[in-house]
Design an enzyme around this catalytic site. Structure first.
Site, short mmCIF file in Angstrom:
data_model
loop_
_atom_site.label_atom_id
_atom_site.label_comp_id
_atom_site.label_asym_id
_atom_site.label_seq_id
_atom_site.Cartn_x
_atom_site.Cartn_y
_atom_site.Cartn_z
N ASN A 39 3.72 -13.67 4.80
CA ASN A 39 3.17 -13.12 3.57
C ASN A 39 4.06 -13.56 2.40
O ASN A 39 5.25 -13.23 2.37
CB ASN A 39 3.13 -11.59 3.68
CG ASN A 39 2.58 -10.94 2.43
OD1 ASN A 39 2.94 -11.33 1.32
ND2 ASN A 39 1.73 -9.94 2.59
N HIS A 72 5.72 -12.00 -2.41
CA HIS A 72 6.92 -11.79 -3.23
C HIS A 72 7.39 -13.05 -3.94
O HIS A 72 8.18 -12.97 -4.88
CB HIS A 72 8.05 -11.21 -2.38
CG HIS A 72 7.84 -9.75 -2.09
ND1 HIS A 72 7.04 -8.95 -2.86
CD2 HIS A 72 8.33 -8.95 -1.12
CE1 HIS A 72 7.03 -7.72 -2.38
NE2 HIS A 72 7.80 -7.71 -1.31
N ARG A 85 8.91 -13.65 -14.84
CA ARG A 85 9.13 -14.41 -16.07
C ARG A 85 7.82 -14.96 -16.65
O ARG A 85 7.83 -15.64 -17.66
CB ARG A 85 10.08 -15.58 -15.80
CG ARG A 85 11.52 -15.19 -15.71
CD ARG A 85 12.05 -14.88 -17.11
NE ARG A 85 13.41 -14.40 -17.08
CZ ARG A 85 14.48 -15.16 -17.21
NH1 ARG A 85 14.37 -16.46 -17.38
NH2 ARG A 85 15.68 -14.63 -17.20
N HIS A 92 -1.99 -11.34 -0.62
CA HIS A 92 -2.73 -10.12 -0.97
C HIS A 92 -3.13 -10.22 -2.45
O HIS A 92 -2.28 -10.20 -3.33
CB HIS A 92 -1.81 -8.91 -0.74
CG HIS A 92 -2.48 -7.59 -0.94
ND1 HIS A 92 -1.84 -6.40 -0.70
CD2 HIS A 92 -3.72 -7.25 -1.37
CE1 HIS A 92 -2.66 -5.40 -0.95
NE2 HIS A 92 -3.81 -5.89 -1.38
N ARG A 145 -4.36 -8.31 -5.16
CA ARG A 145 -4.56 -6.90 -5.50
C ARG A 145 -5.43 -6.77 -6.73
O ARG A 145 -5.48 -7.67 -7.58
CB ARG A 145 -3.21 -6.22 -5.77
CG ARG A 145 -2.33 -6.10 -4.54
CD ARG A 145 -1.08 -5.30 -4.86
NE ARG A 145 -1.36 -3.89 -4.88
CZ ARG A 145 -1.00 -3.03 -3.92
NH1 ARG A 145 -0.33 -3.46 -2.88
NH2 ARG A 145 -1.28 -1.76 -4.01
N ARG A 150 -0.84 -7.85 -9.38
CA ARG A 150 0.59 -7.73 -9.67
C ARG A 150 1.42 -8.87 -9.11
O ARG A 150 2.51 -9.14 -9.58
CB ARG A 150 1.14 -6.39 -9.18
CG ARG A 150 1.23 -6.28 -7.69
CD ARG A 150 1.92 -5.01 -7.27
NE ARG A 150 1.12 -3.84 -7.56
CZ ARG A 150 1.28 -2.68 -6.92
NH1 ARG A 150 2.21 -2.55 -6.01
NH2 ARG A 150 0.52 -1.64 -7.21
N HIS A 151 0.92 -9.53 -8.05
CA HIS A 151 1.65 -10.72 -7.58
C HIS A 151 0.71 -11.93 -7.53
O HIS A 151 0.74 -12.77 -8.42
CB HIS A 151 2.44 -10.48 -6.29
CG HIS A 151 1.86 -9.50 -5.31
ND1 HIS A 151 0.61 -9.70 -4.77
CD2 HIS A 151 2.34 -8.36 -4.78
CE1 HIS A 151 0.38 -8.69 -3.93
NE2 HIS A 151 1.39 -7.86 -3.92
N GLU A 191 -5.51 -10.87 2.12
CA GLU A 191 -5.49 -9.40 2.18
C GLU A 191 -6.22 -8.89 0.96
O GLU A 191 -5.96 -9.35 -0.16
CB GLU A 191 -4.05 -8.91 2.11
CG GLU A 191 -3.41 -8.70 3.44
CD GLU A 191 -2.04 -8.08 3.27
OE1 GLU A 191 -1.84 -7.26 2.36
OE2 GLU A 191 -1.15 -8.45 4.04
N THR A 223 1.45 -1.49 0.32
CA THR A 223 0.39 -0.82 1.07
C THR A 223 1.00 0.35 1.84
O THR A 223 1.89 0.15 2.66
CB THR A 223 -0.27 -1.81 2.05
OG1 THR A 223 -0.52 -3.02 1.34
CG2 THR A 223 -1.58 -1.26 2.57
N GLU A 265 -5.15 -4.96 12.49
CA GLU A 265 -3.73 -5.18 12.30
C GLU A 265 -3.09 -3.81 12.34
O GLU A 265 -3.38 -2.95 11.48
CB GLU A 265 -3.43 -5.90 10.98
CG GLU A 265 -1.93 -6.12 10.79
CD GLU A 265 -1.59 -7.03 9.62
OE1 GLU A 265 -2.32 -8.01 9.39
OE2 GLU A 265 -0.60 -6.74 8.94
N HIS A 282 3.94 -4.99 8.76
CA HIS A 282 4.44 -4.11 7.70
C HIS A 282 5.81 -3.53 8.07
O HIS A 282 5.95 -2.82 9.05
CB HIS A 282 3.48 -2.96 7.38
CG HIS A 282 3.67 -2.47 5.97
ND1 HIS A 282 2.93 -2.94 4.91
CD2 HIS A 282 4.59 -1.64 5.45
CE1 HIS A 282 3.35 -2.38 3.80
NE2 HIS A 282 4.35 -1.60 4.09
#
Ligand code: PXP
Length: 235
Positions: A6, A9, A17, A42, A44, A48-49, A69, A100, A150, A190
């Protein structure tokens, strides 16, 4: 057992930035080169990422499968049908959560999830439901025609920190066995890290582990290639 990496991040860091580095695609290529069998991203609701363009680029350029995801929303369904990833992992999503938090409530949202699964299946997208180790959720997943579940290993991972994880591990083992007896394939993920991952071998028949945070964290010190490779070696 395979590793899905995943890389959310990487996007979190890039977005700090608002620029272009670190590059999502480069990170995915490194993970792929190091032996990852799948890249998970993921998308979202609050973006956010990962951003929409990230997942489309990953799908276009990667040689290994992309696992998207997503929450069970109409917006995400539309994106998934356009993107056509190899698989979609349906997760619950709360705006204010850091990550999550719990498994999907398939029992409560059965009709909605079944419709979504059928719609994704029409495009040959495999569907995985991210659930707690709960027999009722497994039965509901079967009724929704899930290809995979999962299993949420977050409770196990938290218990591991307190050195009191046998109960949570036992729950995962029983859940995996039950799902497999119903013909559902079982993945897990997770909160897994370089220490607790060894216990995943005690859960029979796991196909894939999806791991993000610990790998990206270790990559700061070792580089991403080694971080992925080390996790694969442990698995
Ligand atoms: N599987 C699912 C369904 C997740 O939501 C996450 C976190 O995004 C992961 C696996 C990976 O968890 P972690 O980042 O704690 O390894």
């Amino acid at each position: 057992m395979d590793l899905g990496v995943n890389i959310d991040h990487i996007a979190t860091l890039r977005n700090a930035r608002g620029g272009i580095e670190p590059c999502i695609l480069d990170a995915a290529f490194v993970a792929q080169d190091a032996g990852a069998k799948q890249i998970t991203a993921h998308l979202r609701e609050d973006r956010r990422h990962m951003k929409d363009e990230d997942v489309f680029l990953l799908k276009e350029k990667l040689n290994i499968p992309l696992n998207l995801e997503m929450a069970a929303t109409e917006e995400m369904e539309k994106i998934a049908l356009k993107l056509v990833p190899a698989s979609c992992c349906i997760v619950p999503e709360k705006r204010l959560e850091i990550t999550t938090e719990g498994g999907l409530d398939v029992v409560k949202f059965q009709d909605k999830i079944k419709k979504l699964t059928e719609s994704l299946h029409e495009k040959n997208i495999k569907v995985s439901l991210f659930i707690d180790a709960d027999m009722k959720q497994i039965e509901a997943s079967k009724r929704c025609y899930a290809d995979y579940i999962e299993l949420h290993t977050g409770f196990f991972s938290n218990a591991y920190l307190k050195n009191d994880f046998e109960f949570e591990l036992e729950k995962l083992k029983n859940a995996a066995k039950y799902a497999q007896s119903l013909g559902i394939k079982v993945n897990a993920g997770h909160g897994l890290n370089y220490e607790n991952v060894k216990y995943m071998h005690e859960i029979e028949g796991l196909i894939e582990l999806n791991i993000g945070h610990s790998i990206i964290s270790r990559a700061i010190f070792t580089g991403l290639h080694k971080a992925v490779k080390d996790m694969i070696d442990l698995i």
